[in-house]
Scaffold this active site. Structure first.
Site, PDB file in Angstrom:
ATOM      1  N   ASP A 191     -10.676   6.165   4.181  1.00 49.75           N
ATOM      2  CA  ASP A 191      -9.845   7.023   3.335  1.00 49.75           C
ATOM      3  C   ASP A 191     -10.658   8.238   2.928  1.00 49.75           C
ATOM      4  O   ASP A 191     -11.395   8.204   1.944  1.00 49.75           O
ATOM      5  CB  ASP A 191      -9.415   6.282   2.058  1.00 49.75           C
ATOM      6  CG  ASP A 191      -8.350   5.235   2.308  1.00 49.75           C
ATOM      7  OD1 ASP A 191      -7.207   5.622   2.567  1.00 49.75           O
ATOM      8  OD2 ASP A 191      -8.660   4.041   2.209  1.00 49.75           O
ATOM      9  N   ARG A 221     -14.534   8.627   0.729  1.00 51.15           N
ATOM     10  CA  ARG A 221     -15.462   7.504   0.943  1.00 51.15           C
ATOM     11  C   ARG A 221     -16.808   7.967   1.482  1.00 51.15           C
ATOM     12  O   ARG A 221     -17.806   7.277   1.341  1.00 51.15           O
ATOM     13  CB  ARG A 221     -14.866   6.483   1.914  1.00 51.15           C
ATOM     14  CG  ARG A 221     -13.443   6.057   1.616  1.00 51.15           C
ATOM     15  CD  ARG A 221     -13.263   5.516   0.219  1.00 51.15           C
ATOM     16  NE  ARG A 221     -11.922   4.973   0.044  1.00 51.15           N
ATOM     17  CZ  ARG A 221     -11.352   4.753  -1.126  1.00 51.15           C
ATOM     18  NH1 ARG A 221     -12.000   5.036  -2.239  1.00 51.15           N
ATOM     19  NH2 ARG A 221     -10.141   4.252  -1.211  1.00 51.15           N
ATOM     20  N   ARG A 264      -3.277  13.614  -5.583  1.00 50.87           N
ATOM     21  CA  ARG A 264      -3.460  13.287  -4.167  1.00 50.87           C
ATOM     22  C   ARG A 264      -2.317  13.858  -3.327  1.00 50.87           C
ATOM     23  O   ARG A 264      -2.410  13.886  -2.096  1.00 50.87           O
ATOM     24  CB  ARG A 264      -3.534  11.777  -3.985  1.00 50.87           C
ATOM     25  CG  ARG A 264      -4.726  11.135  -4.682  1.00 50.87           C
ATOM     26  CD  ARG A 264      -4.584   9.623  -4.732  1.00 50.87           C
ATOM     27  NE  ARG A 264      -4.544   9.044  -3.399  1.00 50.87           N
ATOM     28  CZ  ARG A 264      -4.093   7.820  -3.121  1.00 50.87           C
ATOM     29  NH1 ARG A 264      -3.618   7.048  -4.107  1.00 50.87           N
ATOM     30  NH2 ARG A 264      -4.101   7.354  -1.895  1.00 50.87           N
ATOM     31  N   LYS A 312       0.891   9.206   4.793  1.00 50.46           N
ATOM     32  CA  LYS A 312       1.136   8.076   3.900  1.00 50.46           C
ATOM     33  C   LYS A 312       1.780   8.572   2.611  1.00 50.46           C
ATOM     34  O   LYS A 312       1.645   9.757   2.273  1.00 50.46           O
ATOM     35  CB  LYS A 312      -0.168   7.323   3.612  1.00 50.46           C
ATOM     36  CG  LYS A 312      -1.252   8.156   2.907  1.00 50.46           C
ATOM     37  CD  LYS A 312      -2.543   7.358   2.789  1.00 50.46           C
ATOM     38  CE  LYS A 312      -3.589   8.081   1.972  1.00 50.46           C
ATOM     39  NZ  LYS A 312      -4.881   7.383   1.946  1.00 50.46           N
ATOM     40  N   HIS A 313       2.568   7.727   1.927  1.00 51.35           N
ATOM     41  CA  HIS A 313       2.820   6.305   2.131  1.00 51.35           C
ATOM     42  C   HIS A 313       4.318   6.154   2.368  1.00 51.35           C
ATOM     43  O   HIS A 313       5.101   6.360   1.443  1.00 51.35           O
ATOM     44  CB  HIS A 313       2.413   5.501   0.910  1.00 51.35           C
ATOM     45  CG  HIS A 313       0.993   5.759   0.454  1.00 51.35           C
ATOM     46  ND1 HIS A 313       0.621   6.862  -0.270  1.00 51.35           N
ATOM     47  CD2 HIS A 313      -0.137   5.033   0.646  1.00 51.35           C
ATOM     48  CE1 HIS A 313      -0.688   6.809  -0.536  1.00 51.35           C
ATOM     49  NE2 HIS A 313      -1.171   5.706   0.007  1.00 51.35           N
ATOM     50  N   HIS A 337      -1.296  -0.756  -6.419  1.00 51.45           N
ATOM     51  CA  HIS A 337      -2.491  -1.596  -6.368  1.00 51.45           C
ATOM     52  C   HIS A 337      -2.355  -2.772  -7.341  1.00 51.45           C
ATOM     53  O   HIS A 337      -2.901  -3.851  -7.107  1.00 51.45           O
ATOM     54  CB  HIS A 337      -3.740  -0.795  -6.742  1.00 51.45           C
ATOM     55  CG  HIS A 337      -4.139   0.217  -5.720  1.00 51.45           C
ATOM     56  ND1 HIS A 337      -3.595   1.488  -5.684  1.00 51.45           N
ATOM     57  CD2 HIS A 337      -5.011   0.151  -4.687  1.00 51.45           C
ATOM     58  CE1 HIS A 337      -4.130   2.162  -4.684  1.00 51.45           C
ATOM     59  NE2 HIS A 337      -4.989   1.372  -4.059  1.00 51.45           N
ATOM     60  N   ASP A 355      -0.492  -0.251   4.227  1.00 47.72           N
ATOM     61  CA  ASP A 355      -1.459  -0.019   3.167  1.00 47.72           C
ATOM     62  C   ASP A 355      -2.229  -1.336   2.993  1.00 47.72           C
ATOM     63  O   ASP A 355      -1.846  -2.376   3.549  1.00 47.72           O
ATOM     64  CB  ASP A 355      -0.756   0.404   1.881  1.00 47.72           C
ATOM     65  CG  ASP A 355      -1.653   1.225   0.958  1.00 47.72           C
ATOM     66  OD1 ASP A 355      -2.881   1.223   1.162  1.00 47.72           O
ATOM     67  OD2 ASP A 355      -1.120   1.869   0.029  1.00 47.72           O
TER      68      ASP A 355
END
Length: 607
Positions: A140, A148, A209, A239-240, A252, A325
């Site tokens: 990601d 990351r 985002r 995404k998503h 999440h 995901d």
């Protein structure tokens, strides 16, 4: 062929694979006839795979450690506890995985050369197996608040900042440069761009985002960034799906419901995904959300055949890779157990199963579903063909390894860093500038106190935001003092900040997700009461300005990474003019039905 810290390279099993797929990546770019020939070769590969190997190709897993064969002891312990193996090489051999996802918290991404060596080790671990296939390594790397891979790689502004800049050229440049750097480190699939249209200011998981709240503007930037990644040889991932922009629940931790009607979905959520498909997007990620207007079964979109097959495949005509995901998220686990989720996802139309919480449970559940007749091998082979087709397109059959020299020539080079800085300068948005307080002058305001929130730093930062911003302003000639006051300053912290203003000519305060009850409001109000000029910078959501209407100068950077904070410092100092325009509306705090600042609002300097 050269490799980064890998020792010997090609194994006999790899030569066998290459012989069966020679010229695959070049052929895929030619046309339908060539693609059919390539598919025939890939199908022959699939026909020689065992059922266990076929199941493995559908999984993309995390693994702990900086090395494929010699991770640190703490990472060995984590792998044993969560995955039942010691190393990435053992994980690949046990499950014949199709891919690995990198995380910073899994210690996969220390530095570019280490990442390249890890990637090479992962490729060798797979290719040295009988009938070994190249791995698709992903991460990601959205930029902004989700990255990351950190410095010294090039870090760009996040999506909402790019939305504020409004330049398709900049989005395309971001994708091209970011993709080149990832490819040099052996990462060939990036889970970006975010195609969600953020129409809910309370959205806790998407927010900055997203490129913004206008579907057409988001669609244009999604398409441009996709084209950039396509040019770099890295697979982009929209995404998503079918759209996570209008929710107040983080998938999440919960199971969000999107209440849009079918007509609203068509006009609001669908355009960016349509644009991504038209731009040739290689993969699309599903959302763990409930959309009753699209499927009234109560299943999350990740497990919905009406959504993934009926809409995405059949109506939108998408035949690329569909990846879930992460399967360890609450949104996909609340209705079904971890043994049912991967099976139902495949039945819905998914190709890649990402980060199952218990890989052994998920892998065996898919295997058993085929053995029991719930899933057919033919269904698995449809997805495996898409995954192998993507690997071939990305050149993984022809050249799976990367080199240290390639890292040095590509990652974090001066030209890339300069491009990121230029793009960031076009994104900083000036929302308020009463009395032309900005830009600050070293002559009239030589001493600056920089205070404010210091949230946990994403990759791409060299320290807390106050320190980074203060250092950037110091480089521009100001004398600066940095004082962290946190996201919930206490009375004592506020008093300390007020006392520190005695030696300052002006105050720069960073705000972070200010709510009606936030003590950040108290901090800013008391700083204003000192009579010193106050400049506020919203370092995440631009909505902060609605809670602090008395601040004479307010800017938005949309993130607190170094590249955005340095750009904001140059704007504050007048080295560059603010050029960003709000990509989302800011509603009034006292009347959310009314806009305080509409989409497109943004000031510049008069001189």
């Amino acid at each position: 062929m050269s490799t980064a810290g890998t020792g010997n390279t090609a194994a006999p099993s790899r030569r066998t694979v290459l012989a069966a797929t020679a010229g695959v990546s070049a052929s895929l770019a030619v046309g339908t006839t060539a693609r059919a020939a390539v598919d025939d070769g890939l199908k022959r590969l699939i026909s020689r795979m065992s059922l266990e190997e076929k199941v493995g190709q559908l999984f993309v897993s995390r693994v702990y450690g900086h090395s494929a064969t010699a991770p640190d002891q703490a990472d060995i312990d984590a792998n044993l506890e969560e995955l039942g193996v010691r190393t990435a090489a053992e994980l690949i051999a046990k499950y014949r995985l199709g891919g690995i996802i990198y995380f910073a918290w899994a210690h996969n991404t220390r530095d570019p050369h280490q990442i390249a060596a890890l990637s090479n080790g992962i490729q060798r671990a797979s290719l040295d197996l009988p009938r070994g296939l190249p791995m698709l390594i992903s991460t990601d790397q959205e930029h902004g608040i989700v990255a990351r891979v950190g410095r010294p790689a090039t870090l760009f502004p996040g999506a909402m900042a790019i939305g504020a800049g409004g330049s398709g050229t900049d989005a395309r440049t971001l994708g091209r440069i970011a993709g080149r750097e990832l490819r040099a480190m052996g990462i060939r699939q990036d889970y970006t761009p975010v195609a969600d249209v953020n129409v809910n200011p309370a959205n806790p998981v998407i927010g900055v985002r997203s490129f913004g709240s206008d579907p057409d503007a988001v669609a244009a930037l999604v398409a441009a960034e996709t084209q950039g990644y396509e040019a770099s040889g890295v697979a982009a991932t929209a995404k998503h799906f079918p759209g996570h922009g209008d929710t107040e629940v983080d998938s999440h931790y919960g199971f969000p419901t999107i209440t849009h009607t079918r007509a609203q979905w068509e006009t609001l959520d669908a355009p960016p995904f349509r644009a991504a498909i038209a731009a040739g997007i290689d993969s699309i990620m599903t959302a763990h959300i409930l959309v009753p207007a699209l499927d009234d079964s109560g299943d999350p979109a990740t497990l919905s055949r009406p959504i993934l097959t009926g809409i995405l495949r059949e109506r939108l005509g998408y035949d690329g890779v569909v990846v879930t995901d992460a399967l360890d998220m609450a949104g996909v686990r609340q209705k079904y157990g971890d043994d049912r989720v991967p099976v139902l996802a495949l039945k819905a139309g998914v190709d890649q199963l990402l980060n199952a919480p218990e890989l052994d449970v998920a892998w065996n559940a898919v295997l058993k579903a085929v053995q029991d007749g719930e899933l057919t091998e033919a269904r698995l082979e449809e997805s495996i063909l898409r995954v192998l087709r993507l690997k071939a397109k990305l050149g993984l059959f022809d050249e799976p390894y990367v080199s240290g020299g390639g890292v040095d020539r590509t990652v974090g080079v001066k030209g890339h860093l300069a491009a990121a800085d230029r793009i960031a300068e076009r994104t900083t948005t000036l929302l308020v500038n009463e009395g032309d307080l900005l830009p600050l002058s070293r002559r009239t305001h030589p001493r600056l106190l920089v205070v404010g929130a210091d949230p946990a730093s994403p990759s791409g930062t060299t320290g807390p935001p106050t320190g980074v911003l203060a250092a950037a302003l110091a480089e521009l000639g100001f004398t600066t003092t940095a004082l962290s006051t946190g996201t919930a300053p206490s009375a004592a912290t506020v008093a300390g900040a007020v006392a520190a203003t005695r030696d300052a000519d002006a105050v720069v305060v960073g705000t972070y997700n200010v709510s009606a009850t936030s003590t950040q409001k108290t901090l800013v109000q008391q700083l204003l009461a000192t009579g010193k000029p106050v400049v506020a910078l919203a370092i995440r959501n631009p909505y902060d300005v609605a809670q602090l209407p008395s601040v004479p100068a307010y800017l938005a950077s949309y993130s607190w990474t170094d590249v955005e904070l340095r750009a904001a410092a140059r704007v504050i100092a007048g080295r560059v003019r603010p050029r960003g325009r709000l990509p989302v509306p800011v509603q009034r705090a006292d009347d959310p039905a009314r806009a305080l600042y509409p989409v497109g609002h943004g000031l510049s300097y008069r001189t």
